[in-house]
Scaffold this motif. Structure first.
Motif, short mmCIF file in Angstrom:
data_model
loop_
_atom_site.label_atom_id
_atom_site.label_comp_id
_atom_site.label_asym_id
_atom_site.label_seq_id
_atom_site.Cartn_x
_atom_site.Cartn_y
_atom_site.Cartn_z
N MET A 190 0.84 -1.20 0.00
CA MET A 190 0.00 0.00 0.00
C MET A 190 0.87 1.25 0.00
O MET A 190 0.67 2.17 -0.79
N LEU A 191 1.86 1.28 0.91
CA LEU A 191 2.71 2.46 1.04
C LEU A 191 3.82 2.51 -0.02
O LEU A 191 4.23 3.58 -0.44
N GLY A 192 4.31 1.34 -0.45
CA GLY A 192 5.43 1.30 -1.37
C GLY A 192 5.07 1.26 -2.84
O GLY A 192 5.92 1.50 -3.69
N SER A 193 3.81 0.95 -3.14
CA SER A 193 3.40 0.84 -4.53
C SER A 193 2.10 1.59 -4.84
O SER A 193 2.04 2.40 -5.75
N PHE A 194 1.06 1.30 -4.07
CA PHE A 194 -0.26 1.87 -4.35
C PHE A 194 -0.26 3.40 -4.24
O PHE A 194 -0.71 4.09 -5.15
N CYS A 195 0.27 3.92 -3.14
CA CYS A 195 0.32 5.39 -2.95
C CYS A 195 1.21 6.08 -3.98
O CYS A 195 0.80 7.09 -4.57
N PRO A 196 2.44 5.57 -4.25
CA PRO A 196 3.24 6.20 -5.32
C PRO A 196 2.55 6.18 -6.68
O PRO A 196 2.70 7.12 -7.46
N ASN A 197 1.78 5.12 -6.96
CA ASN A 197 1.00 5.07 -8.21
C ASN A 197 0.01 6.22 -8.29
O ASN A 197 -0.25 6.77 -9.36
N ILE A 198 -0.56 6.60 -7.17
CA ILE A 198 -1.51 7.72 -7.13
C ILE A 198 -0.77 9.04 -7.33
O ILE A 198 -1.26 9.93 -8.03
N LEU A 199 0.41 9.18 -6.74
CA LEU A 199 1.16 10.43 -6.79
C LEU A 199 1.83 10.69 -8.14
O LEU A 199 2.02 11.85 -8.54
N PHE A 200 2.21 9.63 -8.85
CA PHE A 200 3.01 9.78 -10.06
C PHE A 200 2.39 10.69 -11.12
O PHE A 200 3.08 11.56 -11.67
N PRO A 201 1.10 10.55 -11.45
CA PRO A 201 0.55 11.46 -12.48
C PRO A 201 0.64 12.94 -12.12
O PRO A 201 0.84 13.78 -12.99
N TYR A 202 0.53 13.25 -10.83
CA TYR A 202 0.67 14.63 -10.40
C TYR A 202 2.10 15.12 -10.60
O TYR A 202 2.33 16.23 -11.10
N ALA A 203 3.07 14.29 -10.23
CA ALA A 203 4.48 14.65 -10.40
C ALA A 203 4.81 14.79 -11.88
O ALA A 203 5.54 15.71 -12.28
N ARG A 204 4.29 13.87 -12.69
CA ARG A 204 4.55 13.92 -14.14
C ARG A 204 4.00 15.22 -14.74
O ARG A 204 4.65 15.85 -15.58
N GLU A 205 2.84 15.66 -14.28
CA GLU A 205 2.25 16.91 -14.78
C GLU A 205 3.10 18.12 -14.36
O GLU A 205 3.35 19.03 -15.17
N VAL A 206 3.55 18.14 -13.12
CA VAL A 206 4.39 19.24 -12.64
C VAL A 206 5.68 19.32 -13.46
O VAL A 206 6.09 20.40 -13.90
N ILE A 207 6.30 18.17 -13.71
CA ILE A 207 7.54 18.14 -14.50
C ILE A 207 7.28 18.63 -15.92
O ILE A 207 8.04 19.46 -16.44
N SER A 208 6.22 18.16 -16.53
CA SER A 208 5.90 18.59 -17.90
C SER A 208 5.70 20.10 -17.97
O SER A 208 6.22 20.76 -18.89
N ASP A 209 4.98 20.65 -17.01
CA ASP A 209 4.75 22.10 -16.98
C ASP A 209 6.06 22.88 -16.79
O ASP A 209 6.30 23.88 -17.47
N LEU A 210 6.90 22.43 -15.87
CA LEU A 210 8.17 23.12 -15.61
C LEU A 210 9.07 23.11 -16.84
O LEU A 210 9.68 24.13 -17.18
N VAL A 211 9.15 21.96 -17.50
CA VAL A 211 10.01 21.84 -18.68
C VAL A 211 9.52 22.76 -19.79
O VAL A 211 10.31 23.48 -20.41
N SER A 212 8.21 22.79 -20.03
CA SER A 212 7.65 23.66 -21.06
C SER A 212 7.88 25.13 -20.73
O SER A 212 8.26 25.92 -21.59
N LYS A 213 7.67 25.50 -19.47
CA LYS A 213 7.87 26.89 -19.06
C LYS A 213 9.35 27.26 -19.07
O LYS A 213 9.69 28.44 -19.14
N GLY A 214 10.22 26.26 -19.02
CA GLY A 214 11.65 26.51 -19.10
C GLY A 214 12.14 26.69 -20.53
O GLY A 214 13.33 26.90 -20.76
#
Length: 157
Positions: free
Chosen positions: A98-122
């Motif tokens: 739950m803590l090592g796989s399920f929760c990171p799976n939930i967080l990953f799309p948010y992190a991926r979106e933040v990275i995509s936005d930062l790279v584009s704005k850069g």
């Protein structure tokens, strides 16, 4: 009165998802923008779990992306995406995934979106990271931990 079976009284609640830390660097700008865009990408990720209270956990997913053109670093982006999760009624064996796989799976799309936005704005072409199999990464981490523990167990005999 209804009887509650402890086996089926599992609870999982996302209480909060937030970006805890962000870093974006373009150490070779503006020269890097004049280079032919043939990048190489290096992705490192890690997770950290912090127990906040009984059945409440902060899970943090850290992604570090380094993109180079030749030997020059085009950009370096690091995002720590975190979430607060209430997890109750699971066995100790279930809590690891739950803590090592399920929760990171939930967080990953948010992190991926933040990275995509930062790279584009850069000023760089859009970067969309491929999905990550956190189940496989968690199993690999368990196997590595067992392999490191096995030699220690043998020396104790």
């Amino acid at each position: 009165m209804a009887e509650i079976n402890a086996q089926t009284d599992k609870q999982f609640v996302i209480q909060k998802i937030y970006t805890k830390d962000i870093s974006f660097e373009t150490p070779n700008a503006p020269k890097i923008f004049t280079q032919k865009w043939e990048p190489t990408l290096d992705l490192n990720l890690g997770t950290h779990v912090n127990a906040i209270d009984t059945s409440v956990y902060e899970v943090s997913l850290t992604l570090t992306v380094t993109v180079k053109v030749g030997e020059a670093t085009a950009f370096l982006v690091e995002v720590n995406q975190s979430g607060i999760f209430m997890i109750a009624g699971f066995t100790d064996q279930e809590m690891g995934p739950m803590l090592g796989s399920f929760c990171p799976n939930i967080l990953f799309p948010y992190a991926r979106e933040v990275i995509s936005d930062l790279v584009s704005k850069g000023g760089f072409p859009q970067l969309i990271l491929a999905p990550v199999n956190f189940d496989a990464l968690y199993m690999q981490q368990l196997q590595q931990a067992q392999a490191q523990q096995a030699p220690e167990d043998k020396t104790l005999n």
